[in-house]
Motif scaffolding. Structure first.
Motif, short mmCIF file in Angstrom:
data_model
loop_
_atom_site.label_atom_id
_atom_site.label_comp_id
_atom_site.label_asym_id
_atom_site.label_seq_id
_atom_site.Cartn_x
_atom_site.Cartn_y
_atom_site.Cartn_z
N VAL A 35 11.47 -3.78 5.56
CA VAL A 35 11.02 -3.51 4.19
C VAL A 35 9.95 -4.51 3.77
CG1 VAL A 35 11.75 -3.47 1.78
CG2 VAL A 35 13.14 -2.34 3.51
N ILE A 36 10.19 -5.80 4.02
CA ILE A 36 9.22 -6.84 3.66
C ILE A 36 7.91 -6.62 4.41
CG2 ILE A 36 8.70 -9.31 3.91
CD1 ILE A 36 10.57 -8.89 1.63
N THR A 38 6.71 -3.83 5.77
CA THR A 38 6.04 -2.61 5.30
C THR A 38 5.35 -2.85 3.97
OG1 THR A 38 7.70 -1.28 6.44
CG2 THR A 38 6.38 -0.18 4.77
N PHE A 39 6.04 -3.52 3.07
CA PHE A 39 5.47 -3.84 1.76
C PHE A 39 4.21 -4.69 1.92
CE2 PHE A 39 5.35 -6.82 -1.88
CZ PHE A 39 5.07 -5.91 -2.88
N CYS A 40 4.27 -5.70 2.80
CA CYS A 40 3.12 -6.59 3.00
C CYS A 40 1.97 -5.87 3.70
CB CYS A 40 3.53 -7.83 3.79
SG CYS A 40 4.57 -8.94 2.87
N ASP A 43 0.42 -3.64 1.05
CA ASP A 43 -0.26 -4.50 0.09
C ASP A 43 -1.57 -5.04 0.68
OD1 ASP A 43 -0.48 -6.04 -2.34
OD2 ASP A 43 0.07 -7.79 -1.14
N PHE A 169 0.64 -6.18 -8.93
CA PHE A 169 0.77 -5.82 -7.52
C PHE A 169 0.29 -6.94 -6.61
CE2 PHE A 169 0.53 -1.73 -9.69
CZ PHE A 169 1.71 -1.17 -9.23
N SER A 172 2.82 -10.19 -4.57
CA SER A 172 3.73 -10.03 -3.43
C SER A 172 4.14 -11.35 -2.79
CB SER A 172 3.14 -9.09 -2.39
OG SER A 172 2.07 -9.69 -1.71
N VAL A 176 7.84 -12.50 -1.36
CA VAL A 176 7.96 -12.56 0.09
C VAL A 176 8.27 -13.97 0.58
CG1 VAL A 176 6.66 -12.25 2.23
CG2 VAL A 176 6.51 -10.56 0.42
#
Length: 190
Positions: A35-36, A38-40, A43, A169, A172, A176
């Motif tokens: 999840v981390i 994918t988010f990064c 982003d 946004f 992050s 993180v």
């Protein structure tokens, strides 16, 4: 940007396959890491794409459409006097400096480190930390630089507070970094 709506479908398929792998008992990376990462990744690419358009494709129809549309609704500097500066695109030289930093150094570094992080590479974990810290510094400097000419930038935008809402946004690294420092490093052993 055009293919963006397809992204959630691909992401959903990938998460479904990961879920099935976990149910089958195969050794996969932790869900939190997925999840981390994918988010990064999202982003990093979301920030890389528009600034790349403004840096390299500011005279194209696609670039002008997306960038000036964003400027009209969120940040007036991308709308008023667009393509009037010496370097093209946004005429604000401080903005151009942050764009070059992001396009040539930080966002490619972020995407590569996320890719290695997803493969559970040790250097991916380390460079995720480095890129998150650099991203935090970029966000702080960018926020200060953009706040100095707030009247000119935000007075021309449709919603007034657009940049401040959109700026959420960019936070992050704040979410993180704590995870990256509490992760079990022994799992990233390759």
């Amino acid at each position: 940007m055009i293919l963006g709506p397809i992204g959630p479908i691909v992401l959903g398929i990938a998460l479904w396959k990961l879920y099935k792998s976990v149910k089958a008992g195969t050794n996969v990376r932790p869900w939190a890491a997925t999840v981390i990462a994918t988010f990064c990744m999202v982003d990093g690419l979301i920030n890389f794409s528009p600034w790349s358009f403004d840096t390299f494709a500011h005279n194209t129809v696609l670039g002008e459409t997306f960038i000036t549309g964003y400027g009209r609704f969120f940040d007036g500097a991308f709308y008023v006097d667009y393509n009037s500066g010496a370097l093209g695109g946004i005429p604000n030289t401080a903005e151009k400096m942050w764009q070059y930093l992001a396009v040539f150094i930080l966002m490619p570094m972020r995407v590569v480190s996320v890719w290695a992080f997803m493969q559970m590479r040790t250097w991916g974990l380390h460079f995720m930390k480095v890129s998150a810290w650099l991203y935090l510094f970029l966000w702080a400097g960018y926020t200060m630089a953009m706040s100095m000419d707030f009247e000119e930038r935000m007075a021309t935008s449709e919603f007034g507070l657009g940049w401040w809402l959109f700026n959420l946004f960019y936070l992050s690294p704040v979410f993180v970094l704590p995870y990256l420092y509490t992760v079990d490093k022994s799992r990233w052993c390759r």
